[in-house]
Design an enzyme around this catalytic site. Structure first.
Site, PDB file in Angstrom:
ATOM      1  N   ASN A 196       9.055  45.099 -16.931  1.00  9.02           N
ATOM      2  CA  ASN A 196       9.765  44.453 -15.827  1.00  9.02           C
ATOM      3  C   ASN A 196       8.969  44.473 -14.523  1.00  9.02           C
ATOM      4  OD1 ASN A 196      10.006  47.189 -15.209  1.00  9.02           O
ATOM      5  ND2 ASN A 196      12.132  47.043 -14.551  1.00  9.02           N
ATOM      6  N   LYS A 197       7.773  45.084 -14.559  1.00 15.13           N
ATOM      7  CA  LYS A 197       6.957  45.155 -13.355  1.00 15.13           C
ATOM      8  C   LYS A 197       6.250  43.813 -13.096  1.00 15.13           C
ATOM      9  CE  LYS A 197       7.500  49.563 -12.208  1.00 15.13           C
ATOM     10  NZ  LYS A 197       8.313  50.131 -13.279  1.00 15.13           N
ATOM     11  N   GLN A 198       5.585  43.742 -11.950  1.00 14.32           N
ATOM     12  CA  GLN A 198       4.911  42.500 -11.568  1.00 14.32           C
ATOM     13  C   GLN A 198       3.875  42.109 -12.620  1.00 14.32           C
ATOM     14  OE1 GLN A 198       5.583  45.148  -9.722  1.00 14.32           O
ATOM     15  NE2 GLN A 198       5.912  44.639  -7.564  1.00 14.32           N
TER      16      GLN A 198
END
Length: 390
Positions: free
Chosen positions: A191-193
């Site tokens: 879910n991170k960049q």
């Protein structure tokens, strides 16, 4: 009914091919992709050293060891964060000292930090000497106000370790976050960049920290250790080659990915700015580049759980972000924390709502989320009015 994802990695054919290319080699761990990933991230941050690890949590843990954190020591940090930023302190049998946050940015409040450090110093004796690190968190991709934090670290002789796990690519007064203190840690969960599946990276300007962290991530083996010889207690915190290959492809696309996420945030801002029940995220004056990790609004006088349930009925997921760390059951039981200890973090934790957010999100999906949220809030307002008139 089509459900919009809460989050989604931004993966292209380039990333897929990069992983396939690794599978066609005989090197799946301790190989050239991890080394290339380290070099690329270090170059972006203008830092001499980067150490790839298996997660952001692993990176934070190794930084605690590098800072000399041990049993009964203290590490000053924020309660408004994912629990890993405090758990890593407990791994070394030390104790987190929480400091409340700025009510607008939700990052650690430098003035409150200064008061806490003065209080520990006034306590005298072992209490003042046991503070081994300051751990600010760049929450939701927003930079903490680092200059006063770094000045406090220098004044007290305490290393500053940046939890940049949610903030890759963010800028603080024109400088990249994660490169400002003794070390910074990034994370690459899906879910991170950018993502490596699971993975993290330690960035440091200190050659000794770099050498130590490389040894610790690989079961305590030093550069000159022979086969199955281990200088110190270490861990299996290595990043495998498949994950690293994915990271290399993603880091090459970082500016594109951040721009797409900024566009999604702008769509949300334009559609929700006139909703009275919402406080929208504010980019701090010192944050010269926001690295949008999530899009979190704050609700006013509305039952958040009811809003989450009503949105789910409309195919729109939403999450509470974050329950403060000090009110997690384990921390309350072990340290005796209670509601009211850190009121600003608690107020934010009680009303913050994360909406679906990812770089490949379409404008139509944002319209769907915003329309559903407006409808839910309008229905809630109608019910409140009916109860008031009854």
């Amino acid at each position: 009914m089509t459900t919009i994802p809460m989050s989604q990695p931004d993966i292209t054919d380039v990333e897929v091919q990069a992983v396939i290319d690794v599978l066609r080699t005989s090197v799946l761990a301790l190989g050239p992709r991890a080394e290339l990933f380290e070099r690329k991230l270090a170059a972006r941050l203008d830092a001499p050293h980067a150490v790839a690890v298996s997660s952001g949590t692993a990176g934070l843990h190794l930084c605690m060891i590098a800072a000399g954190v041990g049993e009964n020591d203290l590490v000053v940090t924020t309660p408004f964060s994912f629990v890993a930023s405090a758990n890593c302190i407990l791994y070394e049998r030390a104790r987190p000292v929480f400091v409340d946050v700025d009510p607008t940015t939700l990052t650690i409040d430098p003035e409150a930090l200064a008061r806490t450090l003065r209080g520990l110093r006034r306590a005298g004796g072992a209490a003042a000497g046991r503070v081994r690190a300051i751990l600010p968190v760049h929450v939701f991709g927003q930079a903490a106000d680092m200059d006063p934090i770094l000045a406090l670290g220098r004044a007290h002789g305490i290393p500053v370790i940046e939890d940049a796990c949610e903030a890759i690519g963010a800028g603080y007064r024109g400088r990249p976050v994660g490169s400002l203190g003794e070390a910074g840690v990034f994370a690459f969960y899906p879910n991170k960049q950018i993502t490596t599946g699971e993975g993290g990276m330690i960035v440091t300007h200190d050659g000794a920290w770099d050498t130590l962290c490389r040894s610790l991530r690989n079961q305590g083996r030093d550069v000159f250790d022979g086969w199955l010889a281990h200088t110190r207690l270490g861990y299996n915190y290595r990043l495998d080659e498949l994950s690293a290959a994915l990271g290399v492809a993603q880091i090459d696309r970082l500016d594109e990915i951040l721009a797409r996420r900024a566009q999604v945030a702008a769509w949300y801002m334009a559609r929700l700015t006139d909703v009275e029940e919402l406080t929208l995220p504010v980019v701090a004056s010192w944050t010269t580049r926001m690295s949008w990790f999530v899009y979190v609004v704050r609700l006013a006088a509305v039952d958040r759980d009811a809003v989450i349930a009503a949105l789910a009925e409309r195919g729109v997921p939403a999450r509470a972000y974050f329950p403060p760390v000090h009110l997690q059951p384990f921390y309350r039981q072990r340290f005796g924390y209670k509601p009211g200890d850190f009121p600003i973090a608690e107020r934010a934790g009680a009303c913050a709502l994360a909406l679906p957010f990812f770089g490949t999100m379409t404008e139509a999906q944002v319209d769907t989320v915003c329309g559903a949220l407006r409808e839910v809030l309008r229905d809630a307002a109608t019910r409140r009015a009916m109860r008031a008139s009854a």
